[in-house]
Scaffold this active site. Structure first.
Site, mmCIF file in Angstrom:
data_model
loop_
_atom_site.group_PDB
_atom_site.id
_atom_site.type_symbol
_atom_site.label_atom_id
_atom_site.label_comp_id
_atom_site.label_asym_id
_atom_site.label_seq_id
_atom_site.Cartn_x
_atom_site.Cartn_y
_atom_site.Cartn_z
ATOM 1 N N CYS A 115 0.866 -1.175 0.000
ATOM 2 C CA CYS A 115 0.000 0.000 0.000
ATOM 3 C C CYS A 115 0.900 1.221 0.000
ATOM 4 O O CYS A 115 2.104 1.132 0.224
ATOM 5 C CB CYS A 115 -0.900 0.039 1.234
ATOM 6 S SG CYS A 115 -2.126 -1.286 1.311
ATOM 7 N N GLY A 144 -0.169 0.223 -5.066
ATOM 8 C CA GLY A 144 -1.498 -0.345 -4.894
ATOM 9 C C GLY A 144 -2.437 0.158 -5.963
ATOM 10 O O GLY A 144 -2.532 1.362 -6.187
ATOM 11 N N ASN A 168 -0.139 1.270 5.886
ATOM 12 C CA ASN A 168 0.663 0.451 4.975
ATOM 13 C C ASN A 168 1.374 -0.601 5.824
ATOM 14 O O ASN A 168 2.201 -0.251 6.666
ATOM 15 C CB ASN A 168 1.667 1.326 4.230
ATOM 16 C CG ASN A 168 2.739 0.549 3.477
ATOM 17 O OD1 ASN A 168 3.818 1.057 3.240
ATOM 18 N ND2 ASN A 168 2.441 -0.670 3.095
ATOM 19 N N GLY A 169 1.032 -1.874 5.620
ATOM 20 C CA GLY A 169 1.689 -2.931 6.376
ATOM 21 C C GLY A 169 0.747 -4.075 6.676
ATOM 22 O O GLY A 169 -0.286 -4.242 6.023
ATOM 23 N N TYR A 205 12.348 -4.698 -5.838
ATOM 24 C CA TYR A 205 11.177 -4.652 -6.707
ATOM 25 C C TYR A 205 10.170 -3.561 -6.384
ATOM 26 O O TYR A 205 9.688 -2.873 -7.278
ATOM 27 C CB TYR A 205 10.473 -6.019 -6.679
ATOM 28 C CG TYR A 205 9.191 -6.088 -7.467
ATOM 29 C CD1 TYR A 205 9.207 -6.111 -8.857
ATOM 30 C CD2 TYR A 205 7.960 -6.120 -6.826
ATOM 31 C CE1 TYR A 205 8.021 -6.171 -9.592
ATOM 32 C CE2 TYR A 205 6.773 -6.176 -7.547
ATOM 33 C CZ TYR A 205 6.814 -6.212 -8.932
ATOM 34 O OH TYR A 205 5.656 -6.255 -9.649
#
Length: 475
Positions: A10, A36, A111-112, A252
């Site tokens: 995210c 996302g 985010n996580g 990535y």
């Protein structure tokens, strides 16, 4: 058929004290779209109330109408782009979450992934909590609401001291914005300045787009409190531990123009390629990349090996997340619609193909066959990371271990499966060396050594990692 890549987790973006808060948050989310693509949302504050607009879809589609911003007034806003790692991809799970509770209104963007979410949810429900979403983020809201401490900062600290896992969080109330990064620092989070306003974002590329000045990274375990007098307070409400940022952000996830964990992503990826060439060089005529994430590593590999680099695979950037296959089967359709080889660059050549990872192996197999069908005499696969043998529980959507080809196959078995003439993975030592950083990293997806203990996979269905029904069969 859907191609598999590890999915981004995210992205979060927040701005405090700027007259165009919602518009700038939109631009910030646009820069973070790579993190996302399922849904997005913005919550703004005008000092007296919170205002939200959030939907399923891409940022440009959800916020494509200028009239949306008339409903998002105020000088402060937080935003979120989501790929679901915990909770289904449905409208009710779109973030930021906004709630009213006994102490006022609050919005949260996360985010996580929380590894003890199920245990906490069961405990909260036993005491009467009712959940409106299936996201682990909502657990933080419930813990905050039941905290018996006095100030909002204390309640947030109290709640987060009960959760375990990865989180970068933005909280917004009528008068304050609060940013928090977990003590392990799994995910990146940076701080910027724009005029008199403060900006917080998952990656520095979002600051660049709105021409904000990069100030620094938010430290692992740090809480930043922004107040209406324009001040920022830095707190450390957690027990200090050794940070373990996710090394796969370099491989990535992060955009190559971002600076994370103290390094530029593009430069690290190029060094990954150079190190890969030192470890696995081969006589070849041309080096090509699997775009886009493999390009910097391929350039570094070619530079170190003294072999020409060419754009031998061209990516179609206009392919959406889903597409309809033709009734008449086309071999390797899913790969071919996204990638197309340049025959004139490959025919009769010994080709080195650089990619960032091999997950299930099916995509690599199709790419090797595609390059061979374009006339390549030899195809040598090189991977700019170690074998991905374990799932991630800290906010990345990866398959379970039995679906990861390197967890149960030797290097030569993988080589034969993908039909390459040779195969080489970057070593773990080479990967860490290429970052140029001395501190520890989370390398659990390569080693299985998880920095935070977690329940067994059968006990954590909220992570959404164990029931994928995508089709990956060979044509």
């Amino acid at each position: 058929m859907k191609l598999f890549r590890p999915e981004e987790e995210c992205g979060v973006f927040g701005i405090y004290g700027h007259p165009e808060a919602a518009n700038l948050t939109y631009l910030g989310l646009y820069a973070l779209q790579h993190r996302g693509q399922e849904s997005c949302g913005i919550v703004s504050s005008d000092g007296s109330g919170l205002h939200a607009h959030k939907r399923m879809g891409l940022v440009a589609d959800v916020f494509g109408n200028q009239k949306v911003f008339e409903k998002l007034p105020g000088k402060s806003a937080i935003g979120h782009v989501r790929y679901s790692t915990a909770g289904a991809s449905v409208e009710k799970n779109v973030q930021p979450i906004m709630v009213d509770y006994s102490r006022g209104s609050i919005a949260v963007a996360h985010n996580g992934n929380l590894v003890n979410a199920n245990l906490l949810k069961a405990e909260l429900e036993a005491y009467g909590s009712i959940f409106q979403t299936t996201m682990d983020t909502e657990i933080i809201i419930h813990l905050l609401a039941i905290s018996r401490t006095h100030s909002l900062v204390e309640r947030i600290g109290d709640a987060l001291n009960r959760v375990k896992g990865a989180y970068c969080l933005l909280f917004l109330t009528e008068s304050r914005m609060i940013a928090v990064r977990d003590p392990h620092g799994f995910r990146p989070l940076c701080l910027g300045k724009l005029g008199d306003g403060w900006v917080v974002a998952s990656e520095s590329c979002a600051l660049d787009l709105i021409e904000a000045t990069f100030v620094r990274e938010v430290e692992p375990g740090e809480m930043l409190v922004f107040t209406k007098d324009g001040q920022m307070q830095s707190l450390f409400p957690f027990k200090k531990i050794e940070p373990t940022p996710c090394i796969f952000e370099f491989v990535y996830f992060a955009r190559p123009d971002s600076n994370i964990f103290g390094r530029n992503v593009y430069q690290v990826r190029k060094e990954l390629g150079r190190q890969l060439a030192r470890e696995y060089q081969v006589d070849a005529d041309v080096v090509i990349a699997v775009p886009d994430s493999g390009v910097p590593a391929a350039m570094g590999y070619a530079e170190q090996a003294g072999i020409p680099f060419e754009l031998g695979l061209i990516r179609n950037h206009y392919v959406g997340r889903t597409f309809i296959e033709p009734a008449q089967s086309i071999r390797h359709f899913g790969v071919k619609i996204k990638l197309n080889p340049v025959r004139e660059l490959l025919e009769g050549k010994r080709v080195v193909v650089i990619d960032d990872s091999i997950v299930r192996g099916t995509t690599s197999r199709k790419i090797v066959k595609m390059v061979r069908n374009a006339g390549a005499k030899e195809v040598h696969m090189r991977i700019s990371s170690p074998p991905t043998s374990y799932p991630c529980f800290y906010g990345i959507d990866t398959p379970n271990r039995k679906e990861l080809i390197s967890s149960s196959h030797t290097l030569d078995e993988i080589r034969r499966y993908i039909t390459a003439d040779s195969l080489g993975y970057l070593s773990e030592e080479g990967l860490i060396k290429a970052t140029g950083l001395k501190h520890s990293f989370c390398t659990a997806c390569f080693t299985g050594e998880y920095p935070i203990n977690f329940p067994m996979p059968s006990q954590v269905p909220q992570m959404g990692l164990f029931s994928k029904d995508e089709e990956y069969t060979e044509q």
